[in-house]
Motif scaffolding. Structure first.
Motif, PDB file in Angstrom:
ATOM      1  N   LYS A   3       0.831  -1.191   0.000  1.00  0.00           N
ATOM      2  CA  LYS A   3       0.000   0.000   0.000  1.00  0.00           C
ATOM      3  C   LYS A   3       0.864   1.240   0.000  1.00  0.00           C
ATOM      4  O   LYS A   3       1.808   1.337   0.765  1.00  0.00           O
ATOM      5  CB  LYS A   3      -0.910   0.012   1.234  1.00  0.00           C
ATOM      6  N   TYR A   5       0.712   5.341   0.396  1.00  0.00           N
ATOM      7  CA  TYR A   5      -0.022   6.544   0.739  1.00  0.00           C
ATOM      8  C   TYR A   5       0.921   7.721   0.551  1.00  0.00           C
ATOM      9  O   TYR A   5       1.694   8.060   1.431  1.00  0.00           O
ATOM     10  CB  TYR A   5      -0.525   6.483   2.184  1.00  0.00           C
ATOM     11  N   GLY A  70      -9.000   1.606  -4.286  1.00  0.00           N
ATOM     12  CA  GLY A  70      -8.803   3.043  -4.456  1.00  0.00           C
ATOM     13  C   GLY A  70      -9.564   3.897  -3.470  1.00  0.00           C
ATOM     14  O   GLY A  70      -8.982   4.721  -2.764  1.00  0.00           O
ATOM     15  N   VAL A  71     -10.877   3.675  -3.396  1.00  0.00           N
ATOM     16  CA  VAL A  71     -11.723   4.529  -2.565  1.00  0.00           C
ATOM     17  C   VAL A  71     -11.553   4.217  -1.084  1.00  0.00           C
ATOM     18  O   VAL A  71     -11.486   5.114  -0.246  1.00  0.00           O
ATOM     19  CB  VAL A  71     -13.202   4.377  -2.983  1.00  0.00           C
ATOM     20  N   TRP A  73      -8.988   2.105   0.404  1.00  0.00           N
ATOM     21  CA  TRP A  73      -7.609   2.005   0.896  1.00  0.00           C
ATOM     22  C   TRP A  73      -6.661   3.035   0.294  1.00  0.00           C
ATOM     23  O   TRP A  73      -5.492   3.080   0.675  1.00  0.00           O
ATOM     24  CB  TRP A  73      -7.057   0.599   0.623  1.00  0.00           C
ATOM     25  N   SER A  74      -7.094   3.815  -0.650  1.00  0.00           N
ATOM     26  CA  SER A  74      -6.231   4.792  -1.332  1.00  0.00           C
ATOM     27  C   SER A  74      -5.002   4.132  -1.959  1.00  0.00           C
ATOM     28  O   SER A  74      -3.927   4.724  -2.021  1.00  0.00           O
ATOM     29  CB  SER A  74      -5.777   5.888  -0.345  1.00  0.00           C
ATOM     30  N   ASP A  75      -5.182   2.912  -2.395  1.00  0.00           N
ATOM     31  CA  ASP A  75      -4.112   2.183  -3.078  1.00  0.00           C
ATOM     32  C   ASP A  75      -4.350   2.340  -4.576  1.00  0.00           C
ATOM     33  O   ASP A  75      -5.020   1.543  -5.212  1.00  0.00           O
ATOM     34  CB  ASP A  75      -4.138   0.710  -2.672  1.00  0.00           C
ATOM     35  N   TRP A  76      -3.793   3.423  -5.148  1.00  0.00           N
ATOM     36  CA  TRP A  76      -4.074   3.753  -6.534  1.00  0.00           C
ATOM     37  C   TRP A  76      -3.430   2.772  -7.502  1.00  0.00           C
ATOM     38  O   TRP A  76      -3.915   2.566  -8.611  1.00  0.00           O
ATOM     39  CB  TRP A  76      -3.600   5.179  -6.829  1.00  0.00           C
ATOM     40  N   SER A  79      -5.784  -0.312  -7.439  1.00  0.00           N
ATOM     41  CA  SER A  79      -7.078   0.135  -7.968  1.00  0.00           C
ATOM     42  C   SER A  79      -7.007   0.228  -9.488  1.00  0.00           C
ATOM     43  O   SER A  79      -7.919  -0.210 -10.198  1.00  0.00           O
ATOM     44  CB  SER A  79      -7.450   1.496  -7.370  1.00  0.00           C
TER      45      SER A  79
END
Length: 298
Positions: A3, A5, A70-71, A73-76, A79
């Motif tokens: 992950k 961030y 994405g939404v 875990w903010s793991d772009w 995602s």
């Protein structure tokens, strides 16, 4: 993928450093690309699927995975990976299969854990995508979820969740395949339910409990009679397997009785390894053979 961030500045600095790497396009293509994620995510989510065929169901599963990564875990990176897989499926005329963990960042030792589950999944998909598309799509997507989370290796709860979802989805797919009536069988044949067991075990799994709960919900507590036939695979001696198959049938009877079905409505027998669902050589462990088949008689 681990992950990430990162602030916009950190992303920009990382891109500057990575720009000199000759393998950057291949790395981003497999792992996802945070720079294209917003565009691919939007494109993937805008794919309209209405049917319940395998392709439509699979797109919905990957849309959901892309949103989770994405939404939530903010793991772009991941995602974007799942978004692009949904897009690829929507644009393909063929079938896009489950991930091959060998293409991910695993050592040879780590790959061992995926070998048999992926083989079982591919076999089940081969039989089930046409007749059981929703179950097949759930099994494939949850396998990919497990592969992705396990590679990251730090969110133990998410790893366990994806693995449990895969195990349950695969078991459900295998169950509906095994119990599917054959074309040569009469249309009024007794309905069959199947509960699968772990190796050398007569303990009903959570998935098995769900099957038996569905059995009682479908047929009620008083209106039908049930014949419970226990089976084993070919590992172990025939004498031991006959005893084990009887224990499995009795375990199912006890659980169904706990759901307020009269024991007098149920008969049990154990046939050991004498009626294999999947033909194997002697001494072979085979998950589809470790089962209790419930015949519903009205």
């Amino acid at each position: 993928m681990a992950k990430r961030y990162m602030s916009p500045l950190a992303v920009l600095m990382s891109a500057t450093v990575l720009a000199g790497c000759s393998n950057l396009p291949n790395s981003l293509d497999h792992g996802g690309n945070p720079f294209t994620q917003p565009f691919n995510y939007e494109k993937a989510q805008n794919i309209q699927v209405q049917g319940n065929d395998f392709k439509s169901a699979l797109i919905r599963e990957y849309q959901a995975l892309s949103t989770k990564e994405g939404v939530v875990w903010s793991d772009w990176f991941d995602s974007d990976f799942f978004a692009r897989k949904a897009i690829k499926i929507s644009e393909s005329d063929g079938i896009i299969g489950p991930e091959d963990p060998a293409n991910w960042r695993y050592s040879e030792e780590e790959l061992v854990q995926f070998a048999q589950p992926r083989q079982d999944l591919l076999a089940a998909l081969n039989e089930g995508v046409g007749d059981f598309p929703l179950e097949a799509a759930k099994a494939q997507a949850s396998f990919d979820c497990w592969v992705e989370e396990q590679e990251e290796g730090w969110q133990n709860d998410e790893i366990a969740k994806c693995k449990q979802q895969f195990d349950a989805a695969l078991a459900k797919l295998q169950n509906v395949i095994v119990t599917k009536p054959q074309a040569t069988e009469p249309l009024d044949m007794a309905k069959l339910y199947t509960v699968f067991f772990d190796f050398d075990s007569a303990v009903i799994t959570p998935v098995g409990q769900q099957v038996l709960q569905a059995l009682v919900e479908d047929w009620g507590k008083e209106t039908a009679a049930f014949e419970l036939i226990g089976h084993t695979d070919s590992a172990g001696s025939r004498t031991y397997n006959e005893r084990l198959s009887k224990r499995r049938a009795e375990a199912v009877k006890s659980f169904v009785a706990s759901l307020e079905v009269p024991e007098g409505k149920m008969t049990t027998q154990g046939v050991g390894e004498s009626a294999l669902a999947v033909q194997t050589e002697d001494g072979v462990r085979e998950a589809k053979n470790r089962r209790v088949v419930i015949k519903v008689k009205q």
